[in-house]
Design an enzyme around this catalytic site. Structure first.
Site, short mmCIF file in Angstrom:
data_model
loop_
_atom_site.label_atom_id
_atom_site.label_comp_id
_atom_site.label_asym_id
_atom_site.label_seq_id
_atom_site.Cartn_x
_atom_site.Cartn_y
_atom_site.Cartn_z
N ASN A 10 0.87 -1.18 0.00
CA ASN A 10 0.00 0.00 0.00
C ASN A 10 0.91 1.23 0.00
O ASN A 10 1.48 1.57 1.02
CB ASN A 10 -0.90 -0.05 1.25
CG ASN A 10 -1.70 1.22 1.44
OD1 ASN A 10 -1.76 2.07 0.55
ND2 ASN A 10 -2.32 1.35 2.61
N GLU A 98 -6.75 4.71 7.92
CA GLU A 98 -6.58 6.14 7.61
C GLU A 98 -7.85 6.71 6.99
O GLU A 98 -8.17 7.88 7.20
CB GLU A 98 -5.35 6.32 6.70
CG GLU A 98 -4.07 6.18 7.51
CD GLU A 98 -2.93 5.49 6.79
OE1 GLU A 98 -2.93 5.46 5.54
OE2 GLU A 98 -2.04 4.96 7.48
N SER A 214 3.25 -2.14 10.48
CA SER A 214 4.69 -2.24 10.72
C SER A 214 5.28 -3.60 10.36
O SER A 214 6.15 -4.12 11.06
CB SER A 214 5.02 -1.87 12.17
OG SER A 214 4.66 -0.52 12.43
N GLY A 235 2.76 -1.13 4.34
CA GLY A 235 2.82 0.29 3.99
C GLY A 235 4.26 0.71 3.76
O GLY A 235 4.84 0.51 2.69
N GLY A 236 4.88 1.29 4.80
CA GLY A 236 6.22 1.87 4.69
C GLY A 236 7.23 0.97 4.00
O GLY A 236 7.98 1.44 3.11
P1 PGA Z 1 2.77 0.28 7.72
O1 PGA Z 1 1.31 0.50 7.09
O2 PGA Z 1 3.32 -0.99 7.14
O3 PGA Z 1 3.56 1.49 7.28
O4 PGA Z 1 2.60 0.20 9.20
C1 PGA Z 1 0.45 -0.59 6.92
C2 PGA Z 1 -0.85 -0.13 6.32
O5 PGA Z 1 -1.29 1.00 6.62
O6 PGA Z 1 -1.46 -0.84 5.51
#
Ligand code: PGA
Length: 253
Positions: A10, A98, A214, A235-236
């Site tokens: 993502n 979000e 994370s 995500g990140g």
């Molecule tokens: P993150 O985000 O891996 O940066 O914690 C995960 C997500 O929002 O799908």
């Protein structure tokens, strides 16, 4: 039963066009012909077609991060399922924390989105997850129950095979503090049980439940080794080919 793992990236609101194309190309190149894991990339709207172009003929699918539950019409700024399919998407993320907690989307709206996207033929990655204060108050299962009950209300059982659930505890997203493998497993078992009530045992057995929050190269293997953790929504760590590919490799058993 052995479910096929789905690792999805993502990208959120990151990357300009050249960087998006480069990242998609690097992931394609790094993945090669690996087909033991399903992989999807969810770039921002403006780069969907460009990324789909880069990935054409590869095993990597494209997903969108949002959808509007309408057919065509006067909805300024919105994008519907037919447009996503036309842009080359297989997946769409609905109910990300979000969108729930920053943008303010409610269960009813998310339910409309999920139903419309499934009806159109998209696969929906439906996200659920509790906030820290809810976990601390022992409300995790109640929150997940609510989000599944209202978010998936009136989804026809025939569409259940195109649903993926992502368990994303809000406190773990972007925080560097992932759920422990045991916490993830426990939540996933609950989600599968609730899904079986909604759509039957067979659909629940086949349901892919991703963990998100994370996920990094160094914790992916332990999370993904849990019997009910069938993938990751990243995500990140999906913003760089190297870390995303390491997570995908951790999913190959
Ligand atoms: P993150 O985000 O891996 O940066 O914690 C995960 C997500 O929002 O799908």
């Amino acid at each position: 039963m052995r479910r096929k793992t789905l690792v999805a990236g993502n990208w959120k609101m990151y990357k300009l066009s050249a960087a998006a194309r480069e990242l998609a190309a690097a992931i394609r190149q790094g993945l090669g012909s690996e087909q033991r894991v399903d992989v999807a990339i969810c770039p921002p709207f403006p780069w969907l077609t460009a990324v789909a172009e880069v990935l054409r003929g590869s095993p990597i699918a494209v997903g969108a991060q949002n959808v509007y539950p309408g057919n065509e019409g006067a909805f300024t700024g919105e994008v519907n399922s037919a447009m996503l399919l036309d842009a080359g998407c297989k997946y769409v993320i609905v109910g990300h924390s979000e969108r729930r907690h920053v943008i303010g989307e409610k269960d009813q709206f998310l339910n409309d989105k999920a139903k419309a996207a499934l009806q159109a033929g998209l696969h929906v990655i439906f996200c659920v997850g509790e906030k820290l204060e809810e976990r601390d108050a022992n409300k995790t299962e109640a929150v997940l129950d609510n989000q599944l009950t209202w978010g998936l209300k009136d989804v026809p059982a025939a569409h259940a095979p195109r649903l993926v659930i992502a368990y994303e505890p809000v406190w773990a997203i972007g925080s560097g503090r992932n759920a422990t493998p045991e916490q993830a497993q426990q939540a996933h078992v609950f989600i599968r049980w609730r899904f079986s009530q909604l759509f039957g045992n067979e659909a629940a057995e086949k349901l892919v439940i991703q963990y998100g929050g994370s996920v990094k190269p160094d914790n992916a293997a332990s999370l993904l080794s849990q019997p009910d953790v069938d993938g990751a929504l990243v995500g990140g760590a999906s913003l760089q080919a190297d870390s995303f590919l390491k997570i995908i490799r951790a999913a190959v058993v």
